[in-house]
Design an enzyme around this catalytic site. Structure first.
Site, PDB file in Angstrom:
ATOM      1  N   ASP A 166       0.753  -0.802  -8.034  1.00  9.55           N
ATOM      2  CA  ASP A 166      -0.052  -0.575  -6.849  1.00  9.55           C
ATOM      3  C   ASP A 166      -0.077   0.930  -6.624  1.00  9.55           C
ATOM      4  OD1 ASP A 166      -1.250  -0.962  -4.268  1.00  9.55           O
ATOM      5  OD2 ASP A 166      -0.243  -2.910  -4.179  1.00  9.55           O
ATOM      6  N   ASP A 178      -4.954   0.887  -3.767  1.00  5.63           N
ATOM      7  CA  ASP A 178      -4.948   0.537  -2.352  1.00  5.63           C
ATOM      8  C   ASP A 178      -6.099   1.223  -1.607  1.00  5.63           C
ATOM      9  OD1 ASP A 178      -3.185  -0.719  -0.212  1.00  5.63           O
ATOM     10  OD2 ASP A 178      -3.325   1.334   0.559  1.00  5.63           O
ATOM     11  N   GLU A 220      -9.086  -1.948  -4.303  1.00  2.37           N
ATOM     12  CA  GLU A 220      -9.129  -2.702  -3.044  1.00  2.37           C
ATOM     13  C   GLU A 220     -10.248  -2.127  -2.186  1.00  2.37           C
ATOM     14  OE1 GLU A 220      -6.566  -4.146   0.832  1.00  2.37           O
ATOM     15  OE2 GLU A 220      -6.333  -2.118   0.071  1.00  2.37           O
ATOM     16  N   HIS A 271      -0.726 -10.540   0.056  1.00  2.00           N
ATOM     17  CA  HIS A 271       0.294 -10.257   1.059  1.00  2.00           C
ATOM     18  C   HIS A 271      -0.339  -9.853   2.390  1.00  2.00           C
ATOM     19  CE1 HIS A 271      -1.099  -6.492  -0.419  1.00  2.00           C
ATOM     20  NE2 HIS A 271      -0.412  -5.831   0.493  1.00  2.00           N
ATOM     21  N   ASP A 272      -1.651  -9.727   2.433  1.00  2.27           N
ATOM     22  CA  ASP A 272      -2.338  -9.352   3.672  1.00  2.27           C
ATOM     23  C   ASP A 272      -3.091 -10.515   4.311  1.00  2.27           C
ATOM     24  OD1 ASP A 272      -1.621  -6.643   3.397  1.00  2.27           O
ATOM     25  OD2 ASP A 272      -3.426  -6.184   2.230  1.00  2.27           O
TER      26      ASP A 272
HETATM   27  C1  NOJ Z   1      -3.778  -2.430   2.030  1.00  2.00           C
HETATM   28  C2  NOJ Z   1      -2.475  -3.071   1.699  1.00  2.00           C
HETATM   29  O1  NOJ Z   1      -2.704  -4.228   0.958  1.00  2.00           O
HETATM   30  C3  NOJ Z   1      -1.780  -3.326   3.014  1.00  2.00           C
HETATM   31  O2  NOJ Z   1      -0.648  -4.142   2.874  1.00  2.00           O
HETATM   32  C4  NOJ Z   1      -1.449  -1.996   3.625  1.00  2.00           C
HETATM   33  O3  NOJ Z   1      -0.897  -2.191   4.904  1.00  2.00           O
HETATM   34  C5  NOJ Z   1      -2.692  -1.117   3.757  1.00  2.00           C
HETATM   35  N1  NOJ Z   1      -3.510  -1.145   2.591  1.00  2.00           N
HETATM   36  C6  NOJ Z   1      -2.307   0.313   3.984  1.00  2.00           C
HETATM   37  O4  NOJ Z   1      -1.803   0.864   2.802  1.00  2.00           O
END
Ligand code: NOJ
Length: 520
Positions: free
Chosen positions: A100, A202, A265, A327-328
């Site tokens: 990541d 990210d 992302e 995870h989000d």
């Molecule tokens: C996306 C990540 O997946 C998330 O977990 C994170 O809080 C934010 N970006 C900030 O880096």
């Protein structure tokens, strides 16, 4: 003869959240040695690559997405030698490893930011985004942090504000400064030289902001109770052409290492997402993440339209991809129930495009209530009670029915899924009808059948409540029928069933409640 397709088009990615995979040193938090020890689970599942959420040195304000050293390992997770062992083990098992990469912001504890904030004349001042107050003495513009509240924090010592799209502990780097570009690309090279197979990048669409940092427009659709971030439309703070040019630069570098992959992302509608593929001559990232299966309601008609529109939007030089958990995001089985989660697995693994699986979905972890006293996610702690907390998706992997599911010998950093005594990897291993076995069968089929891995996608007519499509590759044709309802639906099918999401034999001429079928 056409060139064989690269592994990342045929393959399946499996996301590991290192804090929650396996703890080997008894602190209640997962670690790299734990990942190494359980990589065989991923290999047996049939995935081709793992993406590891951040394990870099970090104060953990955002659980590793606040990086204090881009080229190290946080002692919670191990050290570089542990990483090298993990990488070697993965490669021995035939698994690629994606890291990541977190380019938009560092931790406020990163030495670069410490220097930057030390004085206005420091050589690294311009590595971050510092501005004088606006005309009213407040923040320089109206931007809002994705975690709620202003995206600017006042720094008393040097009398300026700094920008942070996320927490104030995550200052945004200034990618308009060539020294930042060079330093961050050197960090990517550090890992590529070590042998990693690519990166998930990210919030890639955030990394460059519009010149002059103009106010973002107000979102007329925002209502009380919706997350703070959505008060504004992020027109000037995201999706800038200069960021896409940087993506192309990352791509050139990655391609210089052979078959590497960059996953970006990016949360954008189809036509804007497609621009992140770049052009055939100057490609951008290989896979701009497509989150629509997470964002859309679980409705056959709606999803059918979304799939067709997305598939058509991917440029000829691009390759689609699909994600259903992370995870989000809320757990898919929590959102639609276990029976439909099996149908969802079949959907994810039979669409055209690289699927990314999220750890724990392969055993159907569902809703987990996190008591307020155990909440850890800064997003939940800052905006409690509106359902945007991410802890429920980050609970530890339950490996078996022994204490704490064999995740750790100490109390796990987050509670386990409440049904861990029965819903764990070992229990499902012994049950041929389990979600785990269904995932394995789907992955094996995808590996065996070029129509599933690489074939074109064609919508078929279907009764209400059903998604139906065909995958074609050469002479091979496979039909997929998915019943998104809990009722029986008559549908004439003639071809041979090769896999049902249900354990018993399919019923000719119908889809049973919550049934997905693949027909040859
Ligand atoms: C996306 C990540 O997946 C998330 O977990 C994170 O809080 C934010 N970006 C900030 O880096």
């Amino acid at each position: 003869m056409t060139a064989p397709s690269p592994w990342w088009q045929r393959g399946v990615i499996y996301q590991i959240y290192p804090r929650s995979f396996l703890d080997t040193d008894g602190d209640g938090i997962g670690d790299l040695a734990g990942i190494e020890a359980r990589l065989d689970h991923v290999a047996r599942l049939g995935a081709d690559a793992v993406w590891l959420s951040p394990f870099y040195p970090s104060p953990m304000a955002d659980f590793g997405y606040d990086v204090a050293d881009y080229c190290g390992v946080d002692p919670i997770f191990g050290d570089l030698a542990a990483f090298d062992r993990l990488l070697a083990r993965a490669h021995d098992l035939g698994l690629r490893v994606l890291l990541d990469f977190v380019p938009n912001h560092s931790s406020d504890r990163h030495p670069w930011f410490q220097e930057s904030r030390s004085s206005r004349t420091n050589a690294k001042r311009d590595w971050y985004i510092w501005r004088d107050p606006g005309p009213d003495g407040g923040p320089p513009n109206n931007w809002i942090s994705d975690f709620g509240g202003p995206a600017w924090t006042w720094d008393e010592a040097t009398g300026q504000y700094y920008l942070h799209a996320f927490l104030k502990e995550q200052p945004d780097l200034n990618w308009r400064n060539p020294e930042v570009v060079a330093a961050m690309m050197a960090a990517m090279r550090f890992w590529l030289d070590r042998g990693v197979d690519g990166f998930r990048i990210d919030v890639l669409w955030h990394i460059v902001k519009a010149e002059g940092l103009p106010d973002n427009p107000v979102n007329p659709d925002w209502r009380e109770g919706v997350r703070d971030r959505d008060r504004l439309i992020q027109r000037h703070s995201t999706d800038q052409p200069e960021a896409r040019a940087l993506a192309a630069q990352f791509r050139r570098m990655a391609d210089g290492y052979g078959e590497r992959v960059l996953v970006g992302e990016i949360f954008l509608p189809n036509e804007r997402l497609a621009r992140w593929y770049g052009t055939a001559e100057e490609p951008g990232v290989h896979l701009p993440f497509n989150f629509q299966l997470i964002e859309q309601p679980w409705d056959a008609h709606r999803l059918g339209d979304v799939i067709a529109a997305y598939d058509a939007s991917v440029p000829a030089h691009g390759w689609p991809n699909w994600v259903m958990g992370s995870h989000d995001a809320p757990r898919i089985a929590g959102r639609i129930g276990e029976a439909q989660a099996r149908v969802a697995a079949m959907l994810l693994l039979t669409l055209r495009g690289t699927p990314t699986l999220y750890q724990g979905d392969e055993i159907g972890i569902g809703r987990v209530e996190i008591p307020a006293t155990r909440a850890r996610d800064p997003q939940e702690l800052r905006q409690p009670g509106i359902g945007i907390g991410r802890d429920p998706s980050r609970t530890p992997m339950p490996w078996d029915g022994s204490p704490d599911a064999a995740f750790s010998t100490a109390e796990p950093w987050l509670p386990l899924n409440p049904d861990w005594r029965t819903r764990n990897v070992a229990a499902q291993e012994h049950d041929p009808g389990s979600m785990l076995h269904l995932y394995r069968k789907l992955l094996a089929l995808r590996r065996d059948r070029p129509a599933l891995a690489l074939g074109s996608w064609h919508a078929l007519e279907a009764p209400s409540g059903v998604i139906a499509y065909e995958r074609r590759h050469g002479d091979e044709r496979l039909t997929v029928l998915l019943n998104l309802t809990a009722g029986r639906i008559a549908i004439p099918w003639r071809a041979d069933p090769i896999l049902s999401t249900l354990a018993t034999d399919p019923e000719p001429g119908a889809l049973r409640p919550d049934e997905g079928l693949i027909l040859a």
